[in-house]
Design an enzyme around this catalytic site. Structure first.
Site, PDB file in Angstrom:
ATOM      1  N   GLY A 115       2.280  -3.833   8.678  1.00 23.06           N
ATOM      2  CA  GLY A 115       2.457  -5.186   8.182  1.00 23.06           C
ATOM      3  C   GLY A 115       1.296  -6.096   8.533  1.00 23.06           C
ATOM      4  O   GLY A 115       1.123  -7.151   7.922  1.00 23.06           O
ATOM      5  N   ARG A 142       3.902 -29.971  11.875  1.00 23.80           N
ATOM      6  CA  ARG A 142       3.238 -28.744  12.357  1.00 23.80           C
ATOM      7  C   ARG A 142       2.712 -27.920  11.199  1.00 23.80           C
ATOM      8  O   ARG A 142       1.590 -27.417  11.238  1.00 23.80           O
ATOM      9  CB  ARG A 142       4.198 -27.940  13.213  1.00 23.80           C
ATOM     10  CG  ARG A 142       4.624 -28.694  14.459  1.00 23.80           C
ATOM     11  CD  ARG A 142       5.785 -28.036  15.143  1.00 23.80           C
ATOM     12  NE  ARG A 142       6.236 -28.882  16.257  1.00 23.80           N
ATOM     13  CZ  ARG A 142       7.441 -28.831  16.763  1.00 23.80           C
ATOM     14  NH1 ARG A 142       8.340 -27.998  16.294  1.00 23.80           N
ATOM     15  NH2 ARG A 142       7.751 -29.617  17.765  1.00 23.80           N
ATOM     16  N   ARG A 154      10.626 -32.442  12.118  1.00 19.82           N
ATOM     17  CA  ARG A 154       9.540 -32.271  13.082  1.00 19.82           C
ATOM     18  C   ARG A 154       8.649 -31.083  12.753  1.00 19.82           C
ATOM     19  O   ARG A 154       7.485 -31.044  13.125  1.00 19.82           O
ATOM     20  CB  ARG A 154      10.094 -32.145  14.500  1.00 19.82           C
ATOM     21  CG  ARG A 154      10.776 -30.826  14.796  1.00 19.82           C
ATOM     22  CD  ARG A 154      11.353 -30.801  16.223  1.00 19.82           C
ATOM     23  NE  ARG A 154      11.713 -29.491  16.668  1.00 19.82           N
ATOM     24  CZ  ARG A 154      12.863 -28.876  16.389  1.00 19.82           C
ATOM     25  NH1 ARG A 154      13.755 -29.473  15.620  1.00 19.82           N
ATOM     26  NH2 ARG A 154      13.115 -27.680  16.862  1.00 19.82           N
ATOM     27  N   CYS A 157       2.878  -3.045   4.277  1.00 23.31           N
ATOM     28  CA  CYS A 157       1.960  -1.959   4.619  1.00 23.31           C
ATOM     29  C   CYS A 157       2.540  -1.293   5.864  1.00 23.31           C
ATOM     30  O   CYS A 157       3.613  -1.673   6.327  1.00 23.31           O
ATOM     31  CB  CYS A 157       0.515  -2.424   4.795  1.00 23.31           C
ATOM     32  SG  CYS A 157       0.131  -3.380   6.270  1.00 23.31           S
ATOM     33  N   GLY A 158       1.865  -0.321   6.402  1.00 28.93           N
ATOM     34  CA  GLY A 158       2.409   0.439   7.519  1.00 28.93           C
ATOM     35  C   GLY A 158       2.832  -0.421   8.697  1.00 28.93           C
ATOM     36  O   GLY A 158       3.981  -0.392   9.133  1.00 28.93           O
ATOM     37  N   GLY A 201      -2.256  -5.626   8.474  1.00 31.81           N
ATOM     38  CA  GLY A 201      -3.428  -5.700   7.599  1.00 31.81           C
ATOM     39  C   GLY A 201      -3.173  -6.530   6.356  1.00 31.81           C
ATOM     40  O   GLY A 201      -3.957  -7.420   6.005  1.00 31.81           O
ATOM     41  N   ASP A 236       0.859  -1.177   0.000  1.00 26.93           N
ATOM     42  CA  ASP A 236       0.000   0.000   0.000  1.00 26.93           C
ATOM     43  C   ASP A 236       0.903   1.237   0.000  1.00 26.93           C
ATOM     44  O   ASP A 236       2.122   1.137  -0.171  1.00 26.93           O
ATOM     45  CB  ASP A 236      -0.991  -0.028   1.164  1.00 26.93           C
ATOM     46  CG  ASP A 236      -0.374   0.221   2.525  1.00 26.93           C
ATOM     47  OD1 ASP A 236       0.873   0.396   2.628  1.00 26.93           O
ATOM     48  OD2 ASP A 236      -1.126   0.239   3.519  1.00 26.93           O
ATOM     49  N   HIS A 237       0.299   2.393   0.212  1.00 25.98           N
ATOM     50  CA  HIS A 237       1.022   3.665   0.162  1.00 25.98           C
ATOM     51  C   HIS A 237       2.162   3.767   1.181  1.00 25.98           C
ATOM     52  O   HIS A 237       3.153   4.426   0.936  1.00 25.98           O
ATOM     53  CB  HIS A 237       0.039   4.821   0.353  1.00 25.98           C
ATOM     54  CG  HIS A 237      -0.806   4.678   1.582  1.00 25.98           C
ATOM     55  ND1 HIS A 237      -1.918   3.850   1.604  1.00 25.98           N
ATOM     56  CD2 HIS A 237      -0.693   5.204   2.825  1.00 25.98           C
ATOM     57  CE1 HIS A 237      -2.457   3.897   2.813  1.00 25.98           C
ATOM     58  NE2 HIS A 237      -1.725   4.698   3.565  1.00 25.98           N
ATOM     59  N   HIS A 278      11.224 -23.007  10.354  1.00 21.87           N
ATOM     60  CA  HIS A 278      10.232 -23.738  11.151  1.00 21.87           C
ATOM     61  C   HIS A 278       8.838 -23.744  10.556  1.00 21.87           C
ATOM     62  O   HIS A 278       8.059 -24.663  10.829  1.00 21.87           O
ATOM     63  CB  HIS A 278      10.166 -23.166  12.561  1.00 21.87           C
ATOM     64  CG  HIS A 278      11.425 -23.346  13.330  1.00 21.87           C
ATOM     65  ND1 HIS A 278      11.519 -23.007  14.658  1.00 21.87           N
ATOM     66  CD2 HIS A 278      12.652 -23.830  12.983  1.00 21.87           C
ATOM     67  CE1 HIS A 278      12.740 -23.275  15.093  1.00 21.87           C
ATOM     68  NE2 HIS A 278      13.447 -23.770  14.089  1.00 21.87           N
ATOM     69  N   ASN A 279       8.483 -22.705   9.782  1.00 21.68           N
ATOM     70  CA  ASN A 279       7.115 -22.562   9.309  1.00 21.68           C
ATOM     71  C   ASN A 279       6.972 -22.624   7.795  1.00 21.68           C
ATOM     72  O   ASN A 279       5.860 -22.552   7.288  1.00 21.68           O
ATOM     73  CB  ASN A 279       6.513 -21.244   9.809  1.00 21.68           C
ATOM     74  CG  ASN A 279       6.740 -21.031  11.286  1.00 21.68           C
ATOM     75  OD1 ASN A 279       7.450 -20.114  11.679  1.00 21.68           O
ATOM     76  ND2 ASN A 279       6.166 -21.887  12.114  1.00 21.68           N
TER      77      ASN A 279
END
Length: 146
Positions: free
Chosen positions: A71, A139, A135, A68-69, A73, A11-12, A101-102
């Site tokens: 992060g 998850r 592992r 975004c400002g 939204g 965004d802006h 991990h993710n």
């Protein structure tokens, strides 16, 4: 999946950082799909986050970056998409963990709370840190609701 293709949206509040990230990525040989605004007039972050998530979901892009400002939204927006694991990060260390991990596939950056040199380090870590699997795979497999 094109390993040298990144989708980016902002965004802006994230325009200046997005342009710097885009230049940084292109200098490293990446193709960048720019779904973000290129000005600082107020816009709605979902309009720029959804196309990034769609590119990553469909395999058109290897990974995505959104700004975004705060992060938050734009991160909430892209995480509504199936198969997206967007991580809101403000340090390189958090980026590394989000990948290890993710298996994060979209990096969400809070433009108003980070400095540009820090952001470029985060982008490099996001692109160069592998998922550890093991592992962590069990998850990650439980994240999706579908």
């Amino acid at each position: 999946m094109p390993l040298k293709t990144i989708s980016i949206g902002n965004d802006h509040a994230g325009t200046d950082y997005k342009l710097a990230i885009k230049n940084h990525l292109e200098a490293m040989g990446y193709t960048v799909f720019n779904h973000g605004t290129d000005h600082d007039q107020s816009v709605d972050y979902p309009d720029f986050g959804h196309p990034v998530a769609t590119d990553v979901e469909s395999g058109k892009a290897f990974r995505g970056i959104v700004l975004c400002g705060s992060g938050n939204g734009i991160n909430m927006t892209v995480n509504k998409h199936a198969g997206i694991r967007a991580a809101l990060c403000w340090t390189r260390e958090i980026v590394v963990l989000s990948r290890q991990h993710n298996d994060a596939n979209i990096l969400s950056i809070p433009a108003r709370f980070t400095a540009l040199p820090q952001v470029l380090e985060m982008v490099d870590a996001f692109l160069n840190t592998p998922f550890e699997g093991g592992r962590h795979q069990n998850r990650v497999d439980k994240i999706s609701c579908s």
